[in-house]
Write a protein that holds these residues in place. Structure first.
Motif, PDB file in Angstrom:
ATOM      1  N   GLY A   1       0.829  -1.196   0.000  1.00 20.42           N
ATOM      2  CA  GLY A   1       0.000   0.000   0.000  1.00 20.42           C
ATOM      3  C   GLY A   1       0.856   1.235   0.000  1.00 20.42           C
TER       4      GLY A   1
ATOM      5  N   GLU B   1      -9.368  -1.477  -4.757  1.00 25.50           N
ATOM      6  CA  GLU B   1      -7.909  -1.633  -4.766  1.00 25.50           C
ATOM      7  C   GLU B   1      -7.203  -0.280  -4.888  1.00 25.50           C
TER       8      GLU B   1
ATOM      9  N   ALA C   1      -7.442   1.514  -1.615  1.00 28.17           N
ATOM     10  CA  ALA C   1      -6.587   0.851  -0.616  1.00 28.17           C
ATOM     11  C   ALA C   1      -5.133   1.264  -0.780  1.00 28.17           C
TER      12      ALA C   1
ATOM     13  N   VAL D   1      -3.594   0.485   2.809  1.00 25.19           N
ATOM     14  CA  VAL D   1      -4.284  -0.663   3.398  1.00 25.19           C
ATOM     15  C   VAL D   1      -3.927  -1.923   2.619  1.00 25.19           C
TER      16      VAL D   1
ATOM     17  N   LEU E   1      -4.797  -5.495   1.148  1.00 21.66           N
ATOM     18  CA  LEU E   1      -6.003  -6.200   0.722  1.00 21.66           C
ATOM     19  C   LEU E   1      -5.725  -7.663   0.403  1.00 21.66           C
TER      20      LEU E   1
ATOM     21  N   LEU F   1     -14.387   0.938   0.840  1.00 24.63           N
ATOM     22  CA  LEU F   1     -13.077   0.850   1.485  1.00 24.63           C
ATOM     23  C   LEU F   1     -12.936   1.909   2.569  1.00 24.63           C
TER      24      LEU F   1
END
Length: 312
Positions: free
Chosen positions: A17, A56, A59, A64, A66, A279
């Motif tokens: 990320g 995605e 994120a 973050v 995933l 998200l």
């Protein structure tokens, strides 16, 4: 595009990320990178892929980690995927449910394990921690009102259902039937599932052309994939200029078809906002911040007159 359980190469891309939110999310999560499991209905569906892509993208912006998996339209598989997320001790789960009832045990199991779960795009009978999506009843009302107006409130209509038992299929049928009730001179000639699939919709439309021929005035397809399948069959049969076709989602193919005039209209569903908000909502829940229990993003009618706005 087909996606299965994340392979090593894609995993590497998703697990790294980046963005300004990275350090904040680590700090809020005890110094560990926030990990969220994501299970999607089907990566064979272009709109669902768009929602996943936006999850995605957001994120990566927020730092973050995933774990993204494809349920391949199987509610049983989806429940097993959520059980796997629980075993991996993810911080939150985002689920794009396969079915209203059959995917509900996934919600129950996640909440029992004290892991927040956000439903995106579609619903379950079991209430999740939060829901991000749109009102599918509204989308069908918009589509069917357009058909009713173009037909002057009188005509014969065919309806293609999505995957039976999924929230979008149930609610889009509900919205359509509301318009039929308000317009007694609109007749539903036949309705059947084509499972959100273009090829199945084309085959179904070919059968309907043989059965009903010149009696068909319009087709309401519950998503664009099926709408494009209907258009293809009608065009091949030399019937497209005689039949109105309206569908839902405003995927790129459908927008181009509206521009060309082969698809009369589509109803825009905002994949970008659904994915990003799902998200963001999951992150807020994990961080203990205030969040919306339900986020509904409006649909918009797309016709030849305003399609350029959506093509930009």
């Amino acid at each position: 595009m087909k996606r299965t359980l994340i392979g090593s190469a894609l995993c590497a891309l998703l697990l790294v990320g980046c963005g300004q939110g990275s350090s904040d999310n680590k700090e809020a999560n005890g110094g560990k990178k926030m990990k969220i499991g994501v299970t999607m209905l089907s990566m064979q569906n272009e709109f669902i892929v768009k929602v996943s892509d936006e999850i995605e993208k957001k994120a990566q912006e927020m730092g973050v980690e995933l774990i993204v998996v494809d349920a391949e339209r199987s509610a049983l598989k989806q429940v097993e995927q959520v059980e796997s997320f629980i075993a991996q001790k993810v911080d939150a789960i985002i689920m794009n449910p396969c079915e209203v009832e059959a995917s509900s045990p996934a919600v129950t199991k996640a909440l029992a394990a004290k892991i927040p779960i956000v439903n995106v795009n579609s619903e379950t009978s079991a209430a999740p921690t939060a829901f991000v999506g749109s009102d599918d009843v509204e989308s069908a009302r918009i589509a069917m009102n357009y058909i009713a107006e173009k037909l002057g409130g009188k005509g014969n209509i065919l309806m293609m259902h999505g995957y039976m038992g999924q929230a979008a299929q149930i609610k889009r049928e509900q919205g359509a039937r509301e318009i039929f009730q308000k317009n007694p001179n609109l007749k539903l000639l036949a309705h059947q599932t084509a499972e959100w699939d273009r090829a199945k919709a084309m085959s179904l439309m070919e059968n309907w052309i043989q059965s009903y021929g010149a009696n068909v005035n319009a087709v309401f397809a519950q998503n664009d994939e099926m709408g494009m399948g209907a258009v293809n069959a009608l065009t091949a049969a030399g019937r497209k200029d005689k039949v109105i076709v309206v569908s839902i989602d405003a995927i790129p193919d459908a927008l181009q078809a509206v521009k060309k005039g082969t698809l009369n209209a589509t109803v825009f569903q905002n994949a970008q906002q659904q994915g990003a908000n799902a998200l963001e909502t999951a992150v807020k829940i994990v961080k203990g911040e205030k969040f919306e229990k339900q986020t509904l993003i409006p649909f918009q009618l797309v016709t030849k007159e305003n399609v350029e706005t959506f093509l930009k």
